[in-house]
Design a protein around this motif. Structure first.
Motif, mmCIF file in Angstrom:
data_model
loop_
_atom_site.group_PDB
_atom_site.id
_atom_site.type_symbol
_atom_site.label_atom_id
_atom_site.label_comp_id
_atom_site.label_asym_id
_atom_site.label_seq_id
_atom_site.Cartn_x
_atom_site.Cartn_y
_atom_site.Cartn_z
ATOM 1 N N VAL A 174 82.689 71.750 92.951
ATOM 2 C CA VAL A 174 81.848 72.935 93.614
ATOM 3 C C VAL A 174 81.893 72.824 94.987
ATOM 4 O O VAL A 174 81.759 74.058 95.727
ATOM 5 N N ARG A 175 81.415 71.768 95.564
ATOM 6 C CA ARG A 175 81.064 71.567 97.091
ATOM 7 C C ARG A 175 82.537 71.928 97.752
ATOM 8 O O ARG A 175 82.634 72.980 98.720
ATOM 9 N N LEU A 176 83.539 71.268 97.215
ATOM 10 C CA LEU A 176 84.992 71.903 98.006
ATOM 11 C C LEU A 176 85.362 73.357 97.861
ATOM 12 O O LEU A 176 86.065 73.772 98.660
ATOM 13 N N MET A 177 85.348 73.844 96.676
ATOM 14 C CA MET A 177 85.891 75.029 96.340
ATOM 15 C C MET A 177 84.933 76.160 96.676
ATOM 16 O O MET A 177 85.366 77.481 96.827
ATOM 17 N N GLY A 178 83.705 76.053 96.829
ATOM 18 C CA GLY A 178 82.757 77.027 97.196
ATOM 19 C C GLY A 178 82.811 78.154 96.161
ATOM 20 O O GLY A 178 82.918 78.421 95.076
ATOM 21 N N ARG A 179 83.046 79.517 96.938
ATOM 22 C CA ARG A 179 83.049 80.859 96.445
ATOM 23 C C ARG A 179 84.291 80.830 95.505
ATOM 24 O O ARG A 179 84.374 81.904 94.830
ATOM 25 N N ARG A 180 85.418 80.193 96.006
ATOM 26 C CA ARG A 180 86.785 80.307 95.198
ATOM 27 C C ARG A 180 86.642 79.590 93.914
ATOM 28 O O ARG A 180 87.803 79.896 93.130
ATOM 29 N N LEU A 181 85.624 78.972 93.478
ATOM 30 C CA LEU A 181 85.846 78.046 92.374
ATOM 31 C C LEU A 181 85.670 79.114 91.033
ATOM 32 O O LEU A 181 86.782 78.708 90.404
ATOM 33 N N ALA A 182 85.151 80.066 90.950
ATOM 34 C CA ALA A 182 85.447 81.035 89.530
ATOM 35 C C ALA A 182 86.781 81.731 89.655
ATOM 36 O O ALA A 182 87.423 81.562 88.503
ATOM 37 N N ARG A 183 87.352 81.973 90.826
ATOM 38 C CA ARG A 183 88.649 82.762 90.695
ATOM 39 C C ARG A 183 89.608 81.462 90.269
ATOM 40 O O ARG A 183 90.606 81.751 89.506
ATOM 41 N N LYS A 184 89.587 80.277 90.990
ATOM 42 C CA LYS A 184 90.569 79.070 90.684
ATOM 43 C C LYS A 184 90.496 78.670 89.209
ATOM 44 O O LYS A 184 91.403 78.393 88.509
ATOM 45 N N MET A 185 89.183 78.548 88.688
ATOM 46 C CA MET A 185 89.166 78.373 87.374
ATOM 47 C C MET A 185 89.589 79.308 86.304
ATOM 48 O O MET A 185 90.356 79.028 85.293
ATOM 49 N N THR A 186 89.426 80.540 86.371
ATOM 50 C CA THR A 186 90.179 81.545 85.715
ATOM 51 C C THR A 186 91.638 81.779 85.885
ATOM 52 O O THR A 186 92.398 81.804 85.035
ATOM 53 N N GLN A 187 92.316 81.327 87.084
ATOM 54 C CA GLN A 187 93.723 81.148 87.374
ATOM 55 C C GLN A 187 94.096 79.939 86.345
ATOM 56 O O GLN A 187 95.196 80.064 85.970
ATOM 57 N N GLY A 188 93.487 78.818 86.602
ATOM 58 C CA GLY A 188 93.861 77.668 85.929
ATOM 59 C C GLY A 188 93.787 78.055 84.400
ATOM 60 O O GLY A 188 94.741 77.394 83.829
#
Length: 121
Positions: free
Chosen positions: A14-28
């Motif tokens: 969460v600390r490293l990804m910040g606001r990008r986390l939800a998008r990266k999880m969805t893409q993953g």
């Protein structure tokens, strides 16, 4: 990675990804349907900051992951041509472009490192 390990690293992710986390999880999640269908390690989010690129940090991170993998098969996606070259030097071969689009970026290249053949007795 087991559930306990995922929970343990969640705060750092969460600390490293910040606001990008939800998008990266969805893409993953969407991309996971394109992973090889047989047993393998998935090396997810291997990367270095722009300031440290070219200094050996990415190679060291990948070597650490491959030490854990041992002789098993491994899969990852290259997000840049430079990372694809690094992965090729480390024994990965291209499988083709990942069909999941990454907005604002070039398509990711799926890459595979086959596992060692079992020893015959």
């Amino acid at each position: 990675m087991g559930v306990k390990a995922k929970v343990a690293v969640a705060p750092q992710v969460v600390r490293l990804m910040g606001r990008r986390l939800a998008r990266k999880m969805t893409q993953g999640l969407r991309a996971s349907g394109y992973h090889p269908k047989f047993p393998h390690w998935y090396l997810y989010m291997v990367g270095a900051t722009p300031e440290s690129q070219g200094s050996g940090v990415g190679t060291a991170l990948l070597e650490h992951g491959l030490d854990r993998v041992g002789d098993d098969a491994a899969y990852l996606e290259a997000s840049t041509p430079a990372s694809a070259k690094l992965y090729e030097r480390m024994g990965f071969v291209p499988m083709g472009v990942n069909p999941i689009p990454t907005p604002g970026r070039d398509p990711e290249l799926a890459m595979w490192r086959p596992g060692a053949m079992p020893e015959q007795s």
